[in-house]
Design a protein around this motif. Sequence first.
Motif, PDB file in Angstrom:
ATOM      1  N   SER A  29       0.934  -1.159   0.004  1.00  0.00           N
ATOM      2  CA  SER A  29       0.024   0.177  -0.143  1.00  0.00           C
ATOM      3  C   SER A  29       0.859   1.306   0.226  1.00  0.00           C
ATOM      4  CB  SER A  29      -0.841  -0.076   1.023  1.00  0.00           C
ATOM      5  OG  SER A  29      -0.303  -0.126   2.488  1.00  0.00           O
ATOM      6  N   ASP A  30       2.165   1.182   0.253  1.00  0.00           N
ATOM      7  CA  ASP A  30       3.047   2.188   0.217  1.00  0.00           C
ATOM      8  C   ASP A  30       3.701   2.356  -1.111  1.00  0.00           C
ATOM      9  OD1 ASP A  30       6.001   0.676   2.350  1.00  0.00           O
ATOM     10  OD2 ASP A  30       4.748  -0.129   0.420  1.00  0.00           O
ATOM     11  N   HIS A  31       3.369   1.462  -2.075  1.00  0.00           N
ATOM     12  CA  HIS A  31       3.880   1.512  -3.313  1.00  0.00           C
ATOM     13  C   HIS A  31       5.068   0.865  -3.455  1.00  0.00           C
ATOM     14  CE1 HIS A  31       0.727   3.760  -5.061  1.00  0.00           C
ATOM     15  NE2 HIS A  31       0.479   4.302  -3.891  1.00  0.00           N
ATOM     16  N   THR A  32       5.600   0.205  -2.457  1.00  0.00           N
ATOM     17  CA  THR A  32       7.038  -0.588  -2.530  1.00  0.00           C
ATOM     18  C   THR A  32       6.509  -1.927  -3.198  1.00  0.00           C
ATOM     19  OG1 THR A  32       6.743  -1.519  -0.405  1.00  0.00           O
ATOM     20  CG2 THR A  32       7.940   0.370  -0.295  1.00  0.00           C
ATOM     21  N   SER A  33       7.602  -2.324  -3.931  1.00  0.00           N
ATOM     22  CA  SER A  33       7.420  -3.523  -4.835  1.00  0.00           C
ATOM     23  C   SER A  33       8.587  -4.359  -4.729  1.00  0.00           C
ATOM     24  CB  SER A  33       6.940  -3.233  -6.353  1.00  0.00           C
ATOM     25  OG  SER A  33       8.130  -2.391  -6.775  1.00  0.00           O
ATOM     26  N   ASP A  34       8.115  -5.636  -5.166  1.00  0.00           N
ATOM     27  CA  ASP A  34       9.310  -6.769  -5.178  1.00  0.00           C
ATOM     28  C   ASP A  34       9.118  -7.579  -6.372  1.00  0.00           C
ATOM     29  OD1 ASP A  34      10.741  -9.530  -2.995  1.00  0.00           O
ATOM     30  OD2 ASP A  34      11.511  -7.920  -4.605  1.00  0.00           O
ATOM     31  N   TYR A  35      10.006  -8.339  -7.016  1.00  0.00           N
ATOM     32  CA  TYR A  35       9.843  -9.049  -8.000  1.00  0.00           C
ATOM     33  C   TYR A  35      10.499 -10.468  -8.076  1.00  0.00           C
ATOM     34  CZ  TYR A  35       8.077  -4.668 -10.252  1.00  0.00           C
ATOM     35  OH  TYR A  35       7.308  -3.413 -10.653  1.00  0.00           O
ATOM     36  N   ALA A  36      10.042 -11.398  -8.922  1.00  0.00           N
ATOM     37  CA  ALA A  36      10.827 -12.461  -9.086  1.00  0.00           C
ATOM     38  C   ALA A  36      12.086 -12.141  -9.861  1.00  0.00           C
ATOM     39  CB  ALA A  36       9.963 -13.689  -9.770  1.00  0.00           C
TER      40      ALA A  36
END
Length: 115
Positions: A53-60
């Motif tokens: 919800s804070d727009h932080t992201s993570d990816y494979a």
Amino acid sequence: QVHAEQSGGGLVQAGGSLRLSCAASGATGRIYTIGWYRQHPGLERELVAVVGSDHTSDYADTVKGRFTITVDTATTTAYLQMNSLRPDDTAIYYCNVRSSLSNVWGQGTQVTVSS
């Protein structure tokens, strides 16, 4: 009750792009994360990307630099922009919405990348 409605997906040639959407509705409570997972035939479901919800992201690692996940908090909709698609991206993609009230999955959508 929380509902996660997916849209997008389909058939594309290698190198092409697709965008998936996931709209969370209902009594969502406080949403913690919206994520995209995928499942190849005969294999376990795996995380593709997740956004908070804070727009932080993570990816494979397999999609870093090619896929981008974003969230529109006003509409509680997450998007997965998929570029430079490869045949091994072919899978059923599932949206997951995790909130203070529930953990729900979308209905799944097929993404097929032809070589």
